[in-house]
Design an enzyme around this catalytic site. Structure first.
Site: not given
Ligand code: PA5
Length: 471
Positions: A323, A344, A461
């Site tokens: 990410e 394996h 989303k």
């Molecule tokens: O790293 C990030 O920001 C994302 O992975 C969020 O943690 C994830 O999308 C969840 O978001 P939120 O905490 O707003 O529900």
């Protein structure tokens, strides 16, 4: 630093020319400076230039700041309040459900698998350190998983006066609007209110939201009057939030030493700021990964964990790297494996497949429990012919597997490096997570990618919401 993790990249280093290694010094140093000038900019509260937005550098000094605050303000400090709330949940509940996804889930899962017994939830309470069982939900859209957990919690017929059945919720969402978590929170909240009775104080006492400074979950918490709501501070992104209440509160409920966790993170931050290459795991790891990707095309980073307890930590890192740096059509592919299990399944490809992989072993030197030995049996029971290994311990067998595998890779010039954890405890994991968060940010600055934010995740989303709304 006691129980300090080490990074050793000798085999991988042989695949990097001295010219490339030395040639990186100036730009790596500049990237380190940028990381810390980001911290200054963030701390100053000044305007953040557009190309730096978002700037979530708040995680870098957070562990030391939390420790100092705790030392000065004790129970009044954030850590003091986390410890107090954790004590209530620990002593009054036997099951805790943690709701959250992505950065609001994976860090705590990593801590749970790293520091708790692999069969934690199946052990009787005294054998699990007198702490609750732990469950994760809100991290998917999975009807069967939701239904099974709701059934287990026994909302229809359970007896709230039976301690072994008492349960509560920690709901984590920084934005407060993530659909997976929000839907599961509604379901589990309704179930909880049915279980304890809507107007009974347990229905609010046993719900602890952890969320950003504003948003739907924050508003909802204020409206409901939940006695404890913890912040995810502005300037700390989801996948960098393990040392906020996101990781610290559930960890403290589980009896983990959160002060040692923070000390580990703070100490490796100091090391990153002050130490030279060669004695600086963050700089050294980043240099090896970056140079082998740039000059040898090693775009796949295998985190090769030697032990099941580190699998969830590897998955946490998969998310962190993917990410943070998977932007502008760049970014290495992270992939966690657990050995010897995955020798394996994936071992063949690592040994003879496309030469695009850097293997970083994560090795725990000392197991938690006493070493188990292979027993010697009478000759008439030696059909499996294992008497030749009788007396060898399981850690010795593992050590042979690690050495044998690395040797096999070295023989065909497949680069490997090692992250060595002397003993798996809160301090070592604090270092490990902060090391990898710092390395990710450092690499982002080195290659000109903003490691913060995840604009690409928004597309699904928005589409999902539009489809559900019939638009
Ligand atoms: O790293 C990030 O920001 C994302 O992975 C969020 O943690 C994830 O999308 C969840 O978001 P939120 O905490 O707003 O529900």
């Amino acid at each position: 630093m006691s129980n300090s993790i080490r990074y050793s990249a000798e085999p991988a280093r042989q695949s990097i020319s001295d010219a490339h290694w030395d040639g990186l010094s100036a730009s790596l140093e500049a990237a380190r400076k940028e990381v810390f000038s980001d911290v200054e900019l963030f701390n100053s509260g000044g305007a953040v230039p557009e190309e730096k937005q978002p700037l979530d550098a708040g995680f870098i000094e957070l562990p030391r700041r939390l420790l100092n605050d705790y030392e000065q303000n004790g129970e009044e400090s954030l850590v003091g309040q986390i410890l107090a709330t954790a004590q209530v949940l620990r002593e009054e509940l036997d099951r805790l459900v943690v709701l959250g996804i992505g950065g609001s889930y994976m860090g705590m899962r990593a801590l749970f698998e790293g520091l708790c017994d692999p069969f934690h939830n199946e052990l009787p309470r005294p054998m699990r350190g007198d702490v609750p069982r732990l469950y994760f939900e809100g991290n998917n859209v999975d009807n069967d998983a939701l239904q099974s957990l709701l059934m287990l919690l026994g909302t229809q017929c359970a007896d709230p006066t039976d301690f072994a059945q008492r349960w509560g919720i920690v709901v984590i969402s920084k934005s407060g609007g993530t659909l997976e978590t929000a839907v599961s929170f509604r379901l589990f909240r309704e179930a909880l209110e049915e279980y304890y009775g809507e107007s009974n104080r347990e229905s609010t006492r046993y719900v602890v939201p952890i969320t950003g400074e504003s948003g739907k979950l924050r508003d909802f918490s204020n409206e409901r009057g939940y006695p404890a709501t913890f912040p995810i501070p502005d300037g700390v992104g989801g996948r960098f939030s393990i040392f906020t209440a996101v990781g610290l509160l559930p960890a403290a409920v589980m009896g983990m030493d959160i002060l040692r966790l923070l000390e580990g993170a703070a100490d490796i931050t100091d090391n990153f700021r002050d130490a030279d290459r060669g004695d600086n795991p963050v700089m050294d790891y980043t240099a090896v990964c970056h140079l082998l990707e740039k000059h040898s095309g090693l775009k796949t980073r295998i985190m090769s964990t030697w032990g099941k307890k580190m699998e969830a930590s590897g998955l946490w890192y998969d998310q962190l790297l993917a990410e943070s740096l998977g932007k502008n059509e760049q970014g290495a592919l992270p992939l966690t494996i657990v050995n010897t299990r995955d020798l394996h399944s994936r071992g063949q490809q690592h040994q003879e497949g496309v030469r695009d992989k850097l293997i970083t072993n994560v090795i725990i030197e000392k197991p938690d429990g006493d070493p188990i030995s292979i027993p010697e049996l009478a000759e008439n029971r030696n059909q499996d012919q294992l008497n030749k290994f009788a007396g060898k311990t399981i850690p010795e067998v593992l050590d042979a597997a690690i050495k044998g595998t690395n040797q096999a890779y070295a023989d065909v010039n497949r680069p490997t490096a090692d992250i060595i954890i002397p003993e798996l405890d809160a301090y070592a994991l604090g270092q490990f997570y902060q090391m990898l968060m710092l390395a990710t940010v450092l690499e982002g600055r080195l290659i000109g990618i903003n490691p913060y934010g995840q604009p690409g995740v928004e597309a699904y989303k928005q589409n999902m919401n539009a489809i559900l709304s019939g638009k």
